[in-house]
Write a protein that holds these residues in place. Sequence first.
Motif, PDB file in Angstrom:
ATOM      1  N   GLY A 268       0.658  -0.820   0.021  1.00  0.00           N
ATOM      2  CA  GLY A 268      -0.281  -0.304  -0.142  1.00  0.00           C
ATOM      3  C   GLY A 268       1.365   1.382   0.158  1.00  0.00           C
ATOM      4  O   GLY A 268       0.621   2.477  -0.049  1.00  0.00           O
ATOM      5  N   GLY A 269       1.680   1.643  -0.075  1.00  0.00           N
ATOM      6  CA  GLY A 269       3.362   2.645   0.274  1.00  0.00           C
ATOM      7  C   GLY A 269       3.381   2.696  -1.019  1.00  0.00           C
ATOM      8  O   GLY A 269       3.536   1.762  -2.600  1.00  0.00           O
ATOM      9  N   ILE A 270       4.114   3.616  -1.704  1.00  0.00           N
ATOM     10  CA  ILE A 270       4.189   4.153  -2.909  1.00  0.00           C
ATOM     11  C   ILE A 270       5.962   3.551  -2.749  1.00  0.00           C
ATOM     12  O   ILE A 270       6.542   3.273  -2.572  1.00  0.00           O
ATOM     13  CB  ILE A 270       4.623   5.697  -3.081  1.00  0.00           C
ATOM     14  CG1 ILE A 270       3.808   6.575  -2.470  1.00  0.00           C
ATOM     15  CG2 ILE A 270       4.952   6.191  -4.333  1.00  0.00           C
ATOM     16  CD1 ILE A 270       4.051   7.893  -2.708  1.00  0.00           C
ATOM     17  N   ARG A 271       5.726   2.381  -4.206  1.00  0.00           N
ATOM     18  CA  ARG A 271       7.008   2.035  -4.846  1.00  0.00           C
ATOM     19  C   ARG A 271       7.712   3.048  -5.782  1.00  0.00           C
ATOM     20  O   ARG A 271       7.844   3.713  -6.069  1.00  0.00           O
ATOM     21  CB  ARG A 271       6.336   0.825  -5.704  1.00  0.00           C
ATOM     22  CG  ARG A 271       7.496   0.038  -6.633  1.00  0.00           C
ATOM     23  CD  ARG A 271       8.598  -0.480  -5.365  1.00  0.00           C
ATOM     24  NE  ARG A 271       7.521  -1.601  -4.545  1.00  0.00           N
ATOM     25  CZ  ARG A 271       7.192  -2.613  -5.427  1.00  0.00           C
ATOM     26  NH1 ARG A 271       7.049  -3.204  -6.057  1.00  0.00           N
ATOM     27  NH2 ARG A 271       5.735  -3.720  -3.959  1.00  0.00           N
ATOM     28  N   VAL A 272       9.184   2.790  -4.422  1.00  0.00           N
ATOM     29  CA  VAL A 272      10.251   3.704  -4.763  1.00  0.00           C
ATOM     30  C   VAL A 272      11.860   2.626  -5.485  1.00  0.00           C
ATOM     31  O   VAL A 272      11.942   1.490  -4.820  1.00  0.00           O
ATOM     32  CB  VAL A 272      10.649   4.611  -4.105  1.00  0.00           C
ATOM     33  CG1 VAL A 272       9.482   5.583  -4.058  1.00  0.00           C
ATOM     34  CG2 VAL A 272      11.086   3.681  -2.675  1.00  0.00           C
ATOM     35  N   ASP A 273      12.572   3.018  -6.588  1.00  0.00           N
ATOM     36  CA  ASP A 273      13.815   2.630  -6.662  1.00  0.00           C
ATOM     37  C   ASP A 273      14.837   3.237  -4.721  1.00  0.00           C
ATOM     38  O   ASP A 273      14.660   3.429  -4.454  1.00  0.00           O
ATOM     39  CB  ASP A 273      14.285   2.969  -7.737  1.00  0.00           C
ATOM     40  CG  ASP A 273      15.382   4.426  -7.927  1.00  0.00           C
ATOM     41  OD1 ASP A 273      14.850   4.647  -7.477  1.00  0.00           O
ATOM     42  OD2 ASP A 273      15.090   4.327  -9.480  1.00  0.00           O
ATOM     43  N   GLU A 274      16.380   2.733  -5.535  1.00  0.00           N
ATOM     44  CA  GLU A 274      17.441   3.040  -4.855  1.00  0.00           C
ATOM     45  C   GLU A 274      17.743   3.727  -4.322  1.00  0.00           C
ATOM     46  O   GLU A 274      17.746   4.501  -3.456  1.00  0.00           O
ATOM     47  CB  GLU A 274      18.604   1.624  -5.042  1.00  0.00           C
ATOM     48  CG  GLU A 274      19.188   2.563  -6.125  1.00  0.00           C
ATOM     49  CD  GLU A 274      18.879   1.764  -7.162  1.00  0.00           C
ATOM     50  OE1 GLU A 274      19.053   1.870  -8.518  1.00  0.00           O
ATOM     51  OE2 GLU A 274      17.708   1.148  -8.058  1.00  0.00           O
ATOM     52  N   PHE A 275      16.803   5.357  -5.071  1.00  0.00           N
ATOM     53  CA  PHE A 275      16.749   6.524  -5.262  1.00  0.00           C
ATOM     54  C   PHE A 275      16.367   7.309  -4.806  1.00  0.00           C
ATOM     55  O   PHE A 275      16.118   8.589  -4.480  1.00  0.00           O
ATOM     56  CB  PHE A 275      17.472   7.516  -6.655  1.00  0.00           C
ATOM     57  CG  PHE A 275      19.061   6.546  -6.949  1.00  0.00           C
ATOM     58  CD1 PHE A 275      20.258   7.387  -6.429  1.00  0.00           C
ATOM     59  CD2 PHE A 275      18.516   5.767  -8.478  1.00  0.00           C
ATOM     60  CE1 PHE A 275      21.540   6.337  -7.199  1.00  0.00           C
ATOM     61  CE2 PHE A 275      20.045   5.312  -9.145  1.00  0.00           C
ATOM     62  CZ  PHE A 275      21.494   5.726  -8.437  1.00  0.00           C
ATOM     63  N   LEU A 276      15.383   6.780  -4.262  1.00  0.00           N
ATOM     64  CA  LEU A 276      13.835   6.723  -4.085  1.00  0.00           C
ATOM     65  C   LEU A 276      12.873   7.908  -5.423  1.00  0.00           C
ATOM     66  O   LEU A 276      11.703   8.847  -4.716  1.00  0.00           O
ATOM     67  CB  LEU A 276      14.209   7.668  -2.903  1.00  0.00           C
ATOM     68  CG  LEU A 276      13.649   7.563  -1.506  1.00  0.00           C
ATOM     69  CD1 LEU A 276      13.851   6.257  -0.952  1.00  0.00           C
ATOM     70  CD2 LEU A 276      15.624   7.626  -2.130  1.00  0.00           C
ATOM     71  N   HIS A 277      13.606   7.383  -6.348  1.00  0.00           N
ATOM     72  CA  HIS A 277      12.849   7.894  -7.477  1.00  0.00           C
ATOM     73  C   HIS A 277      11.354   6.914  -7.435  1.00  0.00           C
ATOM     74  O   HIS A 277      10.833   5.815  -7.328  1.00  0.00           O
ATOM     75  CB  HIS A 277      13.660   7.547  -8.805  1.00  0.00           C
ATOM     76  CG  HIS A 277      13.326   8.514 -10.132  1.00  0.00           C
ATOM     77  ND1 HIS A 277      14.273   8.307 -10.770  1.00  0.00           N
ATOM     78  CD2 HIS A 277      12.962   9.078 -10.191  1.00  0.00           C
ATOM     79  CE1 HIS A 277      13.710   9.270 -11.518  1.00  0.00           C
ATOM     80  NE2 HIS A 277      13.310   9.893 -11.261  1.00  0.00           N
ATOM     81  N   THR A 278       9.676   7.465  -8.024  1.00  0.00           N
ATOM     82  CA  THR A 278       9.204   6.712  -8.283  1.00  0.00           C
ATOM     83  C   THR A 278       8.650   6.169  -8.837  1.00  0.00           C
ATOM     84  O   THR A 278      10.044   6.379 -10.607  1.00  0.00           O
ATOM     85  CB  THR A 278       7.320   7.803  -7.837  1.00  0.00           C
ATOM     86  OG1 THR A 278       7.520   8.813  -8.688  1.00  0.00           O
ATOM     87  CG2 THR A 278       8.078   8.200  -6.256  1.00  0.00           C
ATOM     88  N   SER A 279       7.047   6.114 -10.205  1.00  0.00           N
ATOM     89  CA  SER A 279       7.082   5.158 -11.300  1.00  0.00           C
ATOM     90  C   SER A 279       6.717   6.774 -12.417  1.00  0.00           C
ATOM     91  O   SER A 279       7.098   7.013 -13.176  1.00  0.00           O
ATOM     92  CB  SER A 279       6.517   4.738 -11.817  1.00  0.00           C
ATOM     93  OG  SER A 279       4.838   5.638 -11.176  1.00  0.00           O
ATOM     94  N   ASP A 280       7.465   8.067 -11.650  1.00  0.00           N
ATOM     95  CA  ASP A 280       7.497   9.107 -12.626  1.00  0.00           C
ATOM     96  C   ASP A 280       9.156   9.749 -12.429  1.00  0.00           C
ATOM     97  O   ASP A 280       9.621  10.069 -11.243  1.00  0.00           O
ATOM     98  CB  ASP A 280       6.581  10.182 -11.991  1.00  0.00           C
ATOM     99  CG  ASP A 280       6.145  11.766 -12.581  1.00  0.00           C
ATOM    100  OD1 ASP A 280       7.044  12.273 -13.153  1.00  0.00           O
ATOM    101  OD2 ASP A 280       5.675  11.586 -13.251  1.00  0.00           O
TER     102      ASP A 280
END
Length: 567
Positions: A268-280
């Motif tokens: 249920g949280g926002i999915r981010v990568d190792e840089f805290l980047h979202t899908s945008d």
Amino acid sequence: MNPGKKKRILIVGGVAGGASCATRARRLCENCDIVLFERGPHVSFANCGLPYFVGDVIQSEAKLLVATPQLFRERFNIDVRTETEVVAINRETRMIEVRDLRSGEVDFEHYDALVLATGATPIRPSLPGIDLPGIHVVRTIPDSRKLKAAVSNAGSAVMVGGGFIGLEMAENLAGLGLKVTVLELANQVLPPLDPEMAFYVAERLQTCGVQLRLGEAVEAFTAKEGGGLSLQTSRGSAIESDLVILGIGVRPEVSLARKCSLELGERGGIRVDEFLHTSDPNIWAVGDVVEVKNRITGEWQLMPLAGPANRQGRIAASHIIYGFRCKAGQDAPPPLTFDGILGTAVCEVFGLTVATTGVSEKALRRAGIEDFQAVFLHPGHHVSYFPGAKPIHMKLLFSVRDGRILGAQAIGEADVARRIDVIATAMMQDATVYDLEEFELCYAPQFGAAKDPVNMAGMIASNVLRGDLALANWNDISNTDALILDVRSPAEFDAGYMPDALNIPLETLRERLAELPVDREILLVCGVGQRAYYAARTLKQAGFQVSILSGGMQTYRTFVKSTDVAG
């Protein structure tokens, strides 16, 4: 970056993640335009201090304010707008819609980079009567202010939820003289711990007058005639109280992210990568609103902790500025990365410090990880001959394949957090139990021992991996056919022993080997494990099949009595 054109960084939410992101961005980019929007009245406050404000340990509300909008403006040239809600995000135009909650005015702001630090909201289950007066949550300073006022006219309270915040609240309410009941759905307090470790906390709570109702859930609230509340529980009973505090957890505040179709994870949280980047490509997210990867299991999870949120804010800011510089054709060092969490946490309950890092045994099993071992030990926080030594109850989990440390839990009255911090640091470096036994740590009689508890944990675990020591499983002793051999003194044995145990004191063991079976497994037990280890070495070299029950009778007590507490 082009000095003539300012890049705009907009941050939605303050507190730990958002505030850290804003100030880090300013330190890296003096020319950026940074605006932080906060829905509440305070941009950065000490959320973890709220129970202690309610309990009058922290007497001034101002002490909870980490930074004010004025400080952000004067020290960092950051525009902070409190009581301002971001209600929509247009990803195509890179615009946000903003509403001033005081005036109702709506405005639109453009961004080059947007950071979501919207945090989490307390869970309020859809139960009959959930919105009655007298039911509180503690997430913000206004929340704690309301609860503080209610407590001044109350004589009893029910804490729904026995997690870290719930137990801190229970302690503070009891300190104010209230009769406190903790209602917890699980069969133990502090669900992140394993049950036999949580036992020590439950025991302390009961000793200090807190009533525990474990394995029991609230199903409805009703208002009492003349004031107060009645809670109907899953066991068909009713609990009457002047007020109720909900501490059953939080959920990520993802309404903005969902409306603009950012990718969300299974938790249920926002999915981010190792840089805290979202899908945008132009939006980042930090703090309690994101899902993070567990460094041990690799699973996605929610972990609302201030430390990781601060780190995430710094990393997101670094990546944003790195991107700006690269787009401008400037050289820039690679940004920091967020490689997951261990879940290191600590709390205090009536003078008992409870600390944990990594994964619990039950969490390892849930993740399908079975090739691990657990050792228990109960050393003093410093040498026993120096006055004031207090025991630390420790559990260390490690991989039997390579000795990698998987988790640790520790409970005691002194220097507990320091030991867990050392182990957490080791885990961040992928250290093994062999490293723990070699660590060179501070020693003086009033601070520790020549063999620090951390060293001792590593030594015991390393002995297991080297084949010098075999461990029996505490969970299997009720069905074992092995002989249980207690090597304590007769006086200790008479004071309490395991069923069907044979008592042969360590000091007489060598002369009585003929009394022991050579064709039957022997499980060794003593007070805390040390004498059982000495006996195991003697017996193994004499040809016996031996294992020890790690942690001795001290650990046995927790396995037997933790079920009693839950009931």
